[in-house]
Design a protein around this motif. Structure first.
Motif, mmCIF file in Angstrom:
data_model
loop_
_atom_site.group_PDB
_atom_site.id
_atom_site.type_symbol
_atom_site.label_atom_id
_atom_site.label_comp_id
_atom_site.label_asym_id
_atom_site.label_seq_id
_atom_site.Cartn_x
_atom_site.Cartn_y
_atom_site.Cartn_z
ATOM 1 N N GLU A 20 -81.773 32.087 38.479
ATOM 2 C CA GLU A 20 -82.986 31.402 38.066
ATOM 3 C C GLU A 20 -83.552 30.596 39.232
ATOM 4 N N CYS A 21 -84.699 30.992 39.740
ATOM 5 C CA CYS A 21 -85.312 30.308 40.874
ATOM 6 C C CYS A 21 -86.779 30.040 40.582
ATOM 7 N N LEU A 22 -87.253 28.946 41.108
ATOM 8 C CA LEU A 22 -88.691 28.716 41.034
ATOM 9 C C LEU A 22 -89.201 28.398 42.414
ATOM 10 N N GLU A 23 -90.469 28.695 42.624
ATOM 11 C CA GLU A 23 -91.137 28.414 43.878
ATOM 12 C C GLU A 23 -92.351 27.556 43.582
ATOM 13 N N ALA A 24 -92.725 26.745 44.541
ATOM 14 C CA ALA A 24 -93.905 25.898 44.391
ATOM 15 C C ALA A 24 -94.748 25.984 45.656
ATOM 16 N N ALA A 25 -96.022 25.758 45.485
ATOM 17 C CA ALA A 25 -96.968 25.683 46.603
ATOM 18 C C ALA A 25 -97.884 24.501 46.322
#
Length: 61
Positions: A20-25
């Motif tokens: 489970e991974c999330l990315e943000a910008a």
């Protein structure tokens, strides 16, 4: 700004095991969040203050 133009970074809490991974910008007026396993899928756009509050709450957890 489309997803390809954003500078995405992976959460420091994400493992390298493909789980489970999330990315943000971050942009000046919005923070974009997406599932790293589905980069072309839906993304959540939140105000920077809301993102900061979420991160602060998660760190306390």
């Amino acid at each position: 700004m489309n997803a390809e133009q954003l500078r995405w970074f992976k959460s420091s809490y994400s493992s390298g095991g493909g789980g489970e991974c999330l990315e943000a910008a971050a942009c000046p007026t919005i923070v974009h969040v997406r599932d790293s396993k589905n980069a072309q899928g839906h993304r959540l756009d939140v105000a920077p203050a809301a993102w900061s509050a979420l991160v602060t709450h998660a760190r306390r957890g």
